[in-house]
Design an enzyme around this catalytic site. Structure first.
Site, short mmCIF file in Angstrom:
data_model
loop_
_atom_site.label_atom_id
_atom_site.label_comp_id
_atom_site.label_asym_id
_atom_site.label_seq_id
_atom_site.Cartn_x
_atom_site.Cartn_y
_atom_site.Cartn_z
N LYS A 103 0.83 -1.22 0.00
CA LYS A 103 0.00 0.00 0.00
C LYS A 103 0.86 1.26 0.00
O LYS A 103 2.04 1.23 0.40
CB LYS A 103 -0.92 0.05 1.23
CG LYS A 103 -0.18 0.06 2.60
CD LYS A 103 0.31 1.42 3.08
CE LYS A 103 1.06 1.34 4.40
NZ LYS A 103 1.74 2.59 4.80
N PRO A 141 9.24 -4.66 0.02
CA PRO A 141 10.39 -4.25 0.85
C PRO A 141 9.98 -4.01 2.30
O PRO A 141 8.90 -3.47 2.57
CB PRO A 141 10.85 -2.94 0.18
CG PRO A 141 10.29 -2.96 -1.19
CD PRO A 141 9.01 -3.75 -1.12
N ALA A 196 9.52 -0.10 4.96
CA ALA A 196 9.51 0.85 3.85
C ALA A 196 8.30 1.77 3.89
O ALA A 196 8.15 2.64 3.04
CB ALA A 196 9.53 0.09 2.52
N GLY A 197 7.38 1.54 4.84
CA GLY A 197 6.13 2.30 4.83
C GLY A 197 5.15 1.77 3.80
O GLY A 197 4.21 2.45 3.40
N GLY A 230 3.74 -1.42 4.26
CA GLY A 230 2.81 -2.32 4.94
C GLY A 230 3.05 -3.79 4.71
O GLY A 230 2.11 -4.60 4.84
N GLY A 231 4.28 -4.20 4.40
CA GLY A 231 4.55 -5.61 4.08
C GLY A 231 4.14 -6.57 5.17
O GLY A 231 3.45 -7.56 4.91
N SER A 274 2.02 -6.10 7.53
CA SER A 274 0.56 -6.05 7.70
C SER A 274 -0.14 -6.84 6.60
O SER A 274 -1.14 -7.55 6.86
CB SER A 274 0.07 -4.59 7.66
OG SER A 274 0.80 -3.80 8.55
N ALA A 275 0.38 -6.73 5.39
CA ALA A 275 -0.21 -7.46 4.25
C ALA A 275 -0.11 -8.97 4.50
O ALA A 275 -1.08 -9.71 4.29
CB ALA A 275 0.53 -7.07 2.97
N ASP A 289 -2.53 -1.32 10.37
CA ASP A 289 -2.77 -1.40 8.92
C ASP A 289 -3.38 -2.73 8.48
O ASP A 289 -3.76 -2.88 7.32
CB ASP A 289 -1.44 -1.21 8.17
CG ASP A 289 -1.08 0.26 7.96
OD1 ASP A 289 -1.96 1.12 8.18
OD2 ASP A 289 0.06 0.53 7.58
C1 LIG Z 1 2.38 4.59 9.67
C2 LIG Z 1 1.44 3.59 9.04
C3 LIG Z 1 0.63 4.31 7.94
O1 LIG Z 1 -0.17 3.43 7.21
O2 LIG Z 1 2.06 2.44 8.49
P1 LIG Z 1 3.55 2.29 7.83
O3 LIG Z 1 3.71 3.44 6.91
O4 LIG Z 1 4.55 2.28 8.93
O5 LIG Z 1 3.52 0.98 7.08
C4 LIG Z 1 0.46 3.01 10.13
O6 LIG Z 1 -0.15 4.01 10.87
C5 LIG Z 1 1.16 2.05 11.07
O7 LIG Z 1 0.50 0.85 11.02
P2 LIG Z 1 1.22 -0.54 11.47
O8 LIG Z 1 2.51 -0.68 10.75
O9 LIG Z 1 0.20 -1.62 11.31
O10 LIG Z 1 1.55 -0.22 12.96
P3 LIG Z 1 1.49 -1.16 14.27
O11 LIG Z 1 2.35 -2.35 14.03
O12 LIG Z 1 0.07 -1.37 14.68
O13 LIG Z 1 2.16 -0.19 15.35
C6 LIG Z 1 3.54 0.01 15.45
C7 LIG Z 1 3.76 1.15 16.41
O14 LIG Z 1 3.38 2.39 15.77
C8 LIG Z 1 2.74 3.27 16.68
N1 LIG Z 1 1.38 3.60 16.20
C9 LIG Z 1 0.80 2.87 15.21
C10 LIG Z 1 -0.46 3.23 14.74
C11 LIG Z 1 -1.10 4.34 15.33
N2 LIG Z 1 -2.32 4.73 14.94
N3 LIG Z 1 -0.49 5.03 16.32
C12 LIG Z 1 0.75 4.68 16.75
O15 LIG Z 1 1.28 5.35 17.63
C13 LIG Z 1 2.75 2.56 18.03
O16 LIG Z 1 3.93 2.99 18.70
C14 LIG Z 1 2.89 1.10 17.68
O17 LIG Z 1 3.52 0.34 18.68
N1 LIG Z 2 5.58 -10.99 7.79
C1 LIG Z 2 6.42 -9.95 7.85
N2 LIG Z 2 6.83 -9.36 6.72
C2 LIG Z 2 7.68 -8.31 6.77
N3 LIG Z 2 8.15 -7.80 7.91
C3 LIG Z 2 7.77 -8.34 9.07
C4 LIG Z 2 6.88 -9.43 9.09
N4 LIG Z 2 6.65 -9.74 10.36
C5 LIG Z 2 7.35 -8.89 11.10
N5 LIG Z 2 8.06 -8.06 10.35
C6 LIG Z 2 8.93 -7.02 10.90
O1 LIG Z 2 8.10 -5.85 11.12
C7 LIG Z 2 8.86 -4.67 10.94
C8 LIG Z 2 8.14 -3.64 10.08
O2 LIG Z 2 7.58 -4.26 9.02
P1 LIG Z 2 7.07 -3.61 7.65
O3 LIG Z 2 5.62 -3.90 7.55
O4 LIG Z 2 7.92 -4.10 6.54
O5 LIG Z 2 7.30 -2.05 7.79
P2 LIG Z 2 6.36 -0.84 7.37
O6 LIG Z 2 5.26 -0.81 8.39
O7 LIG Z 2 7.24 0.36 7.41
O8 LIG Z 2 5.85 -1.10 5.99
C9 LIG Z 2 10.19 -5.13 10.38
O9 LIG Z 2 11.12 -5.07 11.42
C10 LIG Z 2 9.99 -6.55 9.96
O10 LIG Z 2 11.18 -7.31 10.09
#
Ligand SMILES: C[C@@](CO)(OP(=O)(O)O)[C@H](O)COP(=O)(O)OP(=O)(O)OC[C@H]1O[C@@H](n2ccc(N)nc2=O)[C@H](O)[C@@H]1O
Ligand SMILES: Nc1ncnc2c1ncn2[C@@H]1O[C@H](COP(=O)(O)OP(=O)(O)O)[C@@H](O)[C@H]1O
EC number: 2.7.1.148
Length: 300
Positions: free
Chosen positions: A23, A106, A109-110, A112-113, A115-116, A148
Site C-alpha cells: 500500500k 520491501p 519501507a512504509g 505495509g509488508g 501487515s499485508a 494497517d
Molecule cells: C504509519 C502507518 C501508515 O499506514 O504504516 P507504515 O507506513 O509504517 O507501514 C500506520 O499508521 C502504522 O500501522 P502498522 O505498521 O500496522 O503499525 P502497528 O504495528 O500497529 O504499530 C507500530 C507502532 O506504531 C505506533 N502507532 C501505530 C499506529 C497508530 N495509529 N499510532 C501509533 O502510535 C505505536 O507505537 C505502535 O507500537
Molecule cells: N511478515 C512480515 N513481513 C515483513 N516484515 C515483518 C513481518 N513480520 C514482522 N516483520 C517485521 O516488522 C517490521 C516492520 O515491518 P514492515 O511492515 O515491513 O514495515 P512498514 O510498516 O514500514 O511497511 C520489520 O522489522 C519486519 O522485520
C-alpha cells in the site's frame, strides 16, 4: 489489473495460497490524540500497489512460519505468527498449519509488508476454519495484530479512520495509475520510531475531505489526486533518515512526475507518474543513484 490487485486465493486440498499487494498512503494525517492502546488518532486514505507477497498455508503437525527471503526477526515475532495464534485462540482451536511467505514487498519501507502478510494469513485461515474473512471477529484480530492489517483484509482504495485501523469508506477504483517507488539504500525506518519522533515535534494534520470527495465522486484524474497528497509523518521519517528527504526531493524533479511524497512512516517515497514509461525511466535512474526503484501501478 483490478482483479489481480485484489487479494486472490486459490484452493487446493489441504493447501491454500494468496497474493497480497502492498500500500501507499495518499493522505496520512496523524493527530496528537491517542486511544487507550496508546495509538495515535490517524486519518489514512490508502490504495493498493501492485507489488505482492505470496502466503501459502498447508496442513502440519504444529504451527511453523517461514519467510523467503528470511526476515531480520525470528518466526515467533512476525505478524504472520501473531495473526495465526490470535485467530486460533479466538476460535478455540490449535493452529496446526505451516505458513510460508514469499516476500517481495520491501521491509520497513512504509509499504505495509508485514501487515499485508498478516492479513493474507488471517484470510486464508478464516477460510480454512470456516469463518468469513470480514467477520467482526477476524477484523478485531486484525486490529490487534497491527493498525494497517484491517485494510489488507480487503485491499481496495479505502479511507481508514480511528487509529488508521477502522474502515470508514471503501471506493470503487476507476483507474490504475503509473507509480514509481524509491528506497534509499540504508536500513528502513521502524514505524514506532517514526511515531515517537512525531511526538517530539508534532505537525498538524490537514483535512482529508477534498481527497475523499474526489474518490467518492468516481470522477478523478491522476493529477487531481497528485495535487492532494499529504503526510505529516514524513518530517519525522526525514529526521530519522535524512536520505528520505533527498529521495523525495529528487523524485519531485523527475520528468513525468505528477506528485511525490514519503509513503507512510518511510523509508520509501512514491511518485504518481504521467505514464508507465516515465515510471520505468525513474526506477532505472534511481538504481543508477544507488537506490532501489520499482516501476509499478496503484489503484485509484
Ligand atoms: C504509519 C502507518 C501508515 O499506514 O504504516 P507504515 O507506513 O509504517 O507501514 C500506520 O499508521 C502504522 O500501522 P502498522 O505498521 O500496522 O503499525 P502497528 O504495528 O500497529 O504499530 C507500530 C507502532 O506504531 C505506533 N502507532 C501505530 C499506529 C497508530 N495509529 N499510532 C501509533 O502510535 C505505536 O507505537 C505502535 O507500537
Ligand atoms: N511478515 C512480515 N513481513 C515483513 N516484515 C515483518 C513481518 N513480520 C514482522 N516483520 C517485521 O516488522 C517490521 C516492520 O515491518 P514492515 O511492515 O515491513 O514495515 P512498514 O510498516 O514500514 O511497511 C520489520 O522489522 C519486519 O522485520
Amino acid at each position: 489489473m483490478n482483479s489481480t490487485l485484489m487479494t486472490a486465493s486459490t484452493s487446493y486440498s489441504g493447501r491454500q495460497s494468496a497474493q497480497v499487494p502492498c500500500k501507499i498512503n495518499l493522505h496520512l494525517g496523524i493527530h496528537t490524540q491517542k486511544n487507550q492502546r496508546g495509538y495515535h488518532k490517524v486519518d489514512s486514505l490508502m490504495v493498493p500497489v501492485a507489488i505482492y507477497d505470496t502466503v501459502t498455508v498447508n496442513d502440519a503437525p504444529e504451527l511453523t512460519v517461514t519467510h523467503d527471503p528470511t526476515l531480520c526477526v525470528i518466526p515467533e515475532r512476525t505478524t504472520t505468527w501473531k495473526a495465526a495464534v490470535l485467530l486460533a485462540h479466538k476460535l478455540g482451536i490449535s493452529p496446526d498449519v505451516s505458513i510460508d511467505v514469499h516476500v517481495h514487498i520491501p521491509e520497513k519501507a512504509g509499504l505495509g509488508g508485514s501487515s499485508a502478510d498478516a492479513a493474507a494469513t488471517l484470510r486464508l485461515l478464516a477460510e480454512r476454519w470456516g469463518v468469513d474473512s470480514l467477520d467482526p471477529l477476524v477484523v478485531d484480530v486484525a486490529k490487534s495484530v497491527g493498525a494497517d492489517v484491517p485494510f489488507f483484509l480487503d485491499p481496495r482504495p479505502s479511507l481508514m479512520l480511528g487509529a488508521g485501523d477502522t474502515l470508514e469508506e471503501a471506493y470503487t477504483p476507476t483507474c490504475d495509475a503509473p507509480l514509481v517507488i524509491v528506497l534509499p539504500a540504508e536500513k528502513g525506518i521502524l514505524t514506532q520510531a517514526a511515531y515517537d519522533q512525531f511526538d517530539v515535534a508534532p505537525e498538524p494534520p490537514a483535512s482529508y475531505e477534498a481527497l475523499a470527495s474526489l474518490f467518492t465522486s468516481g470522477e478523478k484524474t491522476v493529477q487531481q489526486v497528485a495535487d492532494l497528497l499529504f503526510n505529516n509523518l514524513a518530517p519525522a521519517a526525514k529526521i530519522l533518515e535524512p536520505h528520505v528527504a533527498e529521495v523525495e526531493a529528487w523524485l519531485k524533479q523527475q520528468p513525468g512526475v505528477l506528485g511525490a511524497q514519503v509513503s507512510g512512516s518511510g523509508s520509501s517515497s512514491f511518485a504518481l507518474c504521467e505514464s508507465q514509461d516515465a515510471a520505468d525511466a525513474i526506477a532505472d535512474a534511481a538504481k543508477a543513484m544507488g537506490w532501489r526503484g520499482y516501476s509499478t501501478q496503484c489503484e485509484l
